[in-house]
Design an enzyme around this catalytic site. Structure first.
Site, short mmCIF file in Angstrom:
data_model
loop_
_atom_site.label_atom_id
_atom_site.label_comp_id
_atom_site.label_asym_id
_atom_site.label_seq_id
_atom_site.Cartn_x
_atom_site.Cartn_y
_atom_site.Cartn_z
N GLU A 12 0.91 -1.08 0.06
CA GLU A 12 -0.06 -0.09 -0.20
C GLU A 12 1.03 1.13 0.05
OE1 GLU A 12 -2.83 0.19 3.17
OE2 GLU A 12 -3.71 2.05 2.68
N ARG A 34 5.23 -13.51 9.35
CA ARG A 34 6.02 -12.31 9.52
C ARG A 34 7.35 -12.22 10.12
NH1 ARG A 34 2.32 -7.83 8.38
NH2 ARG A 34 3.35 -6.31 9.00
N LYS A 58 4.74 0.16 9.77
CA LYS A 58 4.64 1.44 9.01
C LYS A 58 4.05 2.42 9.74
CE LYS A 58 3.57 -0.14 4.33
NZ LYS A 58 2.41 -0.16 3.46
#
Ligand code: ATP
Ligand code: MG
Length: 543
Positions: A31, A256, A266
């Site tokens: 994104e 992850r 982020k």
């Protein structure tokens, strides 16, 4: 390094063997709402390496379905990072490229009685959704007619309603044990200019709806994502099926990557940038790919690190030391080894009067391809303050002391005879004598020096600034507020000297400064104002 065997690779092999797919096609879907961090590198390396290994390809697709947070500056930064890591996407695409198709598919769901326009507020929708232990409650708007839904959805698109006033929801199962299946929102109203589509749309699809459709349109075979999407997979499959997509992509989840003492979110990185506690996303202390690059990390070191952490179905935390070890392994044979003095003491060689002498010294004995340079020597040199103690403390002290002899690396033995002090008691300079018989390369073996220390010759040395870093966070206690965990000493600047061959260093050029660590030439460095960032110390135990 190649990608090791892992569960996704096995699935791909099986799929090819059983001809469930003809080619492996993956995508990386960031994104564009911030810069990429090293956690993203796991997703990038995994997608690109696996596709490459099977002769397939990978698309870069920007998941830009939420114009509130997204920006084209992030698009450019992300592209740069991926190319820097060494990967070339087959196609660079945007979720917004598919807004027309996504809209048509929403209409299709409405016509099939599988989507409805809901007037509940976001808060009400959450409250109606139930919990893990309680089923949800059906929206009173759930059973509108297809015609009414079509009319309202068209009006939503035409800008008749305000943000949040209406949503389009999939009609699935409010009692599903999987909360994601309890009539998820698939379109919402946002009156904001989109970085790609401008003002064309005021309704935007949700990620869960848009993503499977985009994967299907692009013919993605293996849609890889991190573990938090496990419970979204049923919904992913539901959309692919109900939208009757001709190509059926499949989602697979991997764990992850977390690194000790490193912020990997982020949202937090954005907070640091916005609060100006760092100098931007490419601050050399940041775990962003841009920050690591500026710090001096090589793409090879990051790729090798990711590959060596493997890939599994559980989230994993890896020690930051491992990243540093992989980095040193990469830099050791690649960098020129030269002399820099970060904390200088002036040394005067009282019996030397031959002007400037130059020694031809190889840059890196382990890599002759790096060539050699002329290392100047003269009457006045600088050595590291930490290489001198007045009185030799014990037999383990292998550096300079009063009445002790050491070799100036690649030059001569010197013996310290006198310490000259400033008024405040600090050392002003050392007076030493050299022995011309001990010239490096002369084969002199009559006595052994008490160590071998590096130096720079004073009249030819260049002034330089060195940025030395500590971790941004004092600890990795995730419960305390980020701003309270900041390390006040994470950035230290010192000035010293480098030998002249470093003067023409190009931005990003990396060196091993003997004993001081690996350094990278900062982007702001110029010939007249040399600035080096310490990438990492030479040994983890050095401190
Ligand atoms: P963050 O959680 O830091 O905000 P994100 O997951 O929201 O990141 P995206 O832009 O959506 O950021 O991420 C793109 C891809 O990178 C996703 O498929 C995501 O799963 C993956 N990814 C992000 N962080 C990690 C990580 N630490 N380890 C592995 N994959 C990750
Ligand atoms: Mg995300």
């Amino acid at each position: 390094m190649e990608i090791e065997s892992n569960f996704i690779k096995t699935i791909m092999e099986d799929d090819l063997q059983n001809q469930r797919v003809k080619k492996i096609i993956t995508r990386f879907p960031p994104e564009p709402n911030a810069y990429l961090h090293i956690g993203h590198a796991r997703a990038i390396v995994t997608n690109f390496e696996l596709a490459k290994m099977f002769g397939g390809y990978t698309n870069l697709r920007f998941d830009d379905t939420n114009p509130v947070k997204e920006d084209s500056s992030f698009v450019d930064a992300i592209k740069e990072d991926i190319i820097w890591l060494g990967y070339s996407p087959k196609n660079i695409l945007f979720g917004s490229d598919y807004f027309d198709q996504t809209y048509e598919l929403a209409i299709k769901l409405i016509k099939k009685g599988l989507a409805y326009v809901c007037e509940l507020s976001h808060e009400q929708i959450s409250a109606f959704r139930g919990s893990l232990t309680e089923p949800g409650k059906e929206s009173p708007y759930r059973n509108r007619s297809v015609e009414e839904n079509l009319r309202l959805f068209t009006e939503m698109r035409d800008g008749v309603y305000k943000d949040g006033e209406l949503t389009l929801r999939a009609k699935i199962d409010m009692a599903s044990p999987n909360i994601n299946m309890r009539d998820p929102i698939i379109y919402r109203i946002i009156h904001i200019r989109h970085h790609n589509t401008g003002d064309k749309w005021c309704i935007y699809p949700m990620y869960d709806f848009a993503h499977p459709i985009q994967d299907a349109i692009e013919g993605i075979t293996h849609s890889l994502c991190s573990l938090e999407y496990v419970d979204h997979r049923v919904l992913y499959d539901w959309f692919v099926e109900k939208c009757e997509m001709p190509h059926i992509p499949h989602q697979y989840e991997f764990g992850r990557l977390n690194i000790t003492n490193t912020i990997m979110s982020k949202r937090y990185l954005k907070q640091l940038v916005e609060a100006k506690v760092v100098r931007g996303y490419d601050d050399p202390r940041m775990p962003t790919l841009a920050g690591l690059r500026r710090r001096g990390y090589t793409p090879e070191s990051i790729r090798n690190f990711i590959l060596s952490t493997g890939l599994s179905r559980i989230n994993s935390t890896v020690s930051s030391e491992m990243l540093e070890t992989v980095l040193r392994d990469d830099l050791v044979g690649k960098t020129k080894r030269v002399n820099a003095i970060l904390d200088p003491i002036k040394v005067v060689i009282t019996n030397y009067d031959s002007g400037i002498e130059e020694f031809e010294v190889e840059y890196n004995q382990d890599n002759v391809n790096l060539g050699s340079r002329k290392l100047p020597f003269g009457k006045v040199v600088y050595i590291e303050r930490s290489d001198f103690i007045e009185e030799k403390p014990n037999k383990h002290w292998k550096r300079l002391s009063l009445n002790v002899e050491v070799r100036l690396m690649h030059a001569y033995f010197i013996r310290c005879n006198e310490v000259i002090y400033n008024e405040d008691g600090s050392i002003q300079e050392l007076h030493v004598t050299y022995d011309e018989l001990t010239k490096s390369g002369s084969g002199f073996t009559d006595r052994k020096p008490n160590g071998n220390i590096h130096f720079v010759e004073a009249s030819t040395a260049l002034k330089a600034t060195f940025n030395l870093f500590e971790p941004l966070m004092v600890d990795s206690d995730g419960d305390r507020d980020l701003m309270e965990r900041l390390n006040p000493n994470s950035w230290n600047t010192v000035t010293g000297f480098v030998e002249p061959c470093v003067g023409s260093a190009k931005k990003g050029e990396k060196f091993q400064f003997i004993r001081n660590g690996y350094f990278s030439t900062d982007y702001d460095s110029t010939e007249g104002n040399l600035i080096f960032n310490r990438i990492v110390e030479l040994k983890s135990s050095y401190k």
